[in-house]
Scaffold this motif. Sequence first.
Motif, short mmCIF file in Angstrom:
data_model
loop_
_atom_site.label_atom_id
_atom_site.label_comp_id
_atom_site.label_asym_id
_atom_site.label_seq_id
_atom_site.Cartn_x
_atom_site.Cartn_y
_atom_site.Cartn_z
N ARG A 186 -10.10 44.20 55.40
CA ARG A 186 -10.95 43.58 54.38
C ARG A 186 -11.24 44.58 53.25
NH1 ARG A 186 -15.09 39.57 57.48
NH2 ARG A 186 -15.15 38.70 55.37
N VAL A 187 -11.57 44.03 52.09
CA VAL A 187 -11.73 44.85 50.89
C VAL A 187 -12.84 45.88 51.05
CG1 VAL A 187 -12.32 44.75 48.43
CG2 VAL A 187 -10.83 43.03 49.43
N ILE A 188 -13.87 45.51 51.80
CA ILE A 188 -15.05 46.38 51.94
C ILE A 188 -14.69 47.74 52.55
CG2 ILE A 188 -15.66 45.49 54.22
CD1 ILE A 188 -18.13 46.47 51.47
N TYR A 189 -13.62 47.80 53.37
CA TYR A 189 -13.27 49.07 54.02
C TYR A 189 -12.83 50.12 53.00
CZ TYR A 189 -11.31 52.40 57.33
OH TYR A 189 -11.04 53.53 58.05
N THR A 190 -11.93 49.74 52.07
CA THR A 190 -11.51 50.71 51.04
C THR A 190 -12.65 50.98 50.06
OG1 THR A 190 -10.53 48.86 49.81
CG2 THR A 190 -9.07 50.18 51.21
N MET A 191 -13.52 49.99 49.83
CA MET A 191 -14.70 50.24 49.00
C MET A 191 -15.58 51.32 49.62
SD MET A 191 -15.72 46.30 48.03
CE MET A 191 -17.15 46.72 47.07
N THR A 192 -15.69 51.29 50.95
CA THR A 192 -16.52 52.27 51.66
C THR A 192 -15.91 53.66 51.57
OG1 THR A 192 -17.18 50.51 53.18
CG2 THR A 192 -17.68 52.77 53.85
N LEU A 193 -14.58 53.77 51.71
CA LEU A 193 -13.91 55.07 51.56
C LEU A 193 -14.13 55.61 50.14
CD1 LEU A 193 -10.52 54.37 53.40
CD2 LEU A 193 -12.41 55.78 54.22
N ASN A 194 -14.01 54.73 49.15
CA ASN A 194 -14.25 55.15 47.77
C ASN A 194 -15.68 55.64 47.57
OD1 ASN A 194 -11.97 55.08 46.08
ND2 ASN A 194 -11.97 52.85 46.04
N ARG A 195 -16.64 54.92 48.18
CA ARG A 195 -18.04 55.32 48.03
C ARG A 195 -18.29 56.67 48.68
NH1 ARG A 195 -21.94 55.47 44.83
NH2 ARG A 195 -21.09 53.47 44.12
N ALA A 196 -17.62 56.95 49.83
CA ALA A 196 -17.75 58.26 50.46
C ALA A 196 -17.27 59.36 49.53
CB ALA A 196 -16.97 58.28 51.78
N GLY A 197 -16.15 59.10 48.84
CA GLY A 197 -15.65 60.07 47.87
C GLY A 197 -16.63 60.29 46.73
N LYS A 198 -17.27 59.22 46.27
CA LYS A 198 -18.23 59.33 45.16
C LYS A 198 -19.47 60.13 45.58
CE LYS A 198 -19.63 58.07 40.97
NZ LYS A 198 -20.85 58.83 40.86
N ILE A 199 -19.92 59.93 46.82
CA ILE A 199 -21.10 60.66 47.31
C ILE A 199 -20.80 62.16 47.33
CG2 ILE A 199 -22.59 61.07 49.31
CD1 ILE A 199 -22.26 58.07 49.95
N TYR A 200 -19.63 62.53 47.87
CA TYR A 200 -19.27 63.95 47.90
C TYR A 200 -19.13 64.52 46.49
CZ TYR A 200 -18.47 64.41 52.93
OH TYR A 200 -18.65 64.50 54.28
N PHE A 201 -18.61 63.70 45.56
CA PHE A 201 -18.48 64.18 44.17
C PHE A 201 -19.86 64.43 43.57
CE2 PHE A 201 -18.36 63.38 39.61
CZ PHE A 201 -17.41 64.31 39.21
#
Length: 623
Positions: A186-201
């Motif tokens: 589902r789309v939400i899974y890649t959205m979550t990976l992207n959000r993890a990257g944004k938090i670290y940034f």
Amino acid sequence: MPNFILLISLIWAFIPLQQETSTKMESEVILDSLIQKSEQYLYVEWDSAFAYLTKADSVARLIEDENKTGKIANLFGTLYYVEGDYVESIKYYSLASEIFKNTQDESGLSYALNGRGLIYLSQNELEKAIEIFNRCIEINKKLGDSYGVGRNYFNRSIGESDLGQFDKAHQSIDLALEYLKDHQDRVIYTMTLNRAGKIYFDEGKLEESEKYYNRVLNYPGQLTNWANAFAYTGLSEIQLEKGNLRKAVDFGETAKTYVSKTRGYWDKGRLSNALMRAYEKTNQFDKALENSKLYKAYSDSLYNENKNAEISYLQLLLANAENQDLLQKKELAESSANFNKRFTIILIIALIGLIIGFILYGRVIKQKEKINQVLLEKQKEIQIQNEKLEAINKEKNKLFSILSHDLKTPINSVKELLELEENGFLDEEEQKTARKLLLKQVSDTDEMIRKLLGWSHAQLDGIITKRTPTDLVEIIKEQISQLDYQTVSKNITIDFSSLIDHLTVNVDPQQVQIILQNCLQNAIKFSNPNSKITLWNSENEKDGFINLHIKDQGIGISEEKIEEIYSRVVRVKSTEGTQKEKGTGLGLLLVRQFMEKNNGHFLIKSEPNEGTEIILSFEKTNS
């Protein structure tokens, strides 16, 4: 002949009914297909998702399916949120809330509530948003909706990250990935990976951020335009921070091919900002100016357009909600008044009956005065016996309270393990570990029941304290060994390495077991996960008492609560533990009473959020 005519009439009436049922079933199949299509395009292609939802809404209203109409309203809310039209978004979420309140569908209500949280995020009211997402998490956990829980944790991480609470944001995003591991398609899974990257940034950890964005781009399934745009924009921002301007521009231009296919103003504004800074640093000022204008336009679309309308509409919603609460309170007050009226009538009738009974009883007394004199003497004897029985019953009630209180925790531990296994939350290795813990817990509980029953049998005529020389450390180790599940479930370490072996104190062994069991269970209950409980001894040379110190790193106890524990002669109001553990309020009352029966002392040292130290002082046995 008449029977034949009747049969023909029934067949003739049944044919339209059968056709109507068949048509409705076909419409439901079409409706489900339209909703499924709209969900597929929700984050991919706005126009297609809007078209499918519009058709689905017409079909749902035609067949009068309220739940499907509410679901479609929720999807419309999400669609408009993705576009940045928060006014339309909250209108649809509010409509969905009203529908699901009528149908009492908690899943749909949770989705609509989650949408309100997203609107609060867009208004930068982050604390309110987090509070709403926490409520959604509770609802979806109760419903067993792992996808819904994962989505709520994902949204909560956004608010925490924007507040600068990066530790909490990482914890939320990790929980989101855990709950979404069975929904990676589902789309939400890649959205979550992207959000993890944004938090670290945002935290300044560029290498970790880059890993998560690359995980998105290496995703084995089909990526949405939004997922590609977010990841490539993130890589552009990282290279810009590192000073790799050429790479920053390349990643930004790649992101541009994807973001142009979306309608998300936030994503377009973010990319324009990154390209503006990259082109400015590479002295390409014409392109920097172009992206600067785009960035301002997208920012204006997000934050200025219809701003007053958004605020007014939100205030209207709050006013409606307050009016609804007032209406409910009024209905409750009317219901309470009716109940009081009926209760008053019943009391009057009972009082009249009681008066009549007294009159009849007085007549009987006058007629049988001599007999009653004998009965009075017998009554005095019975009263004396009743007082003795009442005293014994109080002791028995306390005994049953002790038995139920001491058995509650191990039985709850067994129940929780069985529920985890039943719901499939444990893999094969965890199931083996759980069975070992379960077997040990059952064995420990069986041993505890055997001891408690033996002790309670000896106490049937009242609780008696029999103090004998007892090895205190041996009892401590025995009680700690029975708490494996509670400590493992919260990852708590009990350190008793500083205890001095073979300390002999003059106590009732069974009562000391109850004292230690309650103190240790309370320490675990109010300890934070991943913390430590420490036990050590000290000796008071003046009075010859041995002190046992039990210190946790938990949430602590307020001064008012400590005074209540010392002063109350009945159990105090129980407080929830750090993981919402329930209690009875009986534990510390038993500790205090049994310490007094054993000529011991009981002391609590605590500060809120600084942990609690309990000091149990026992009379040392003379060598």
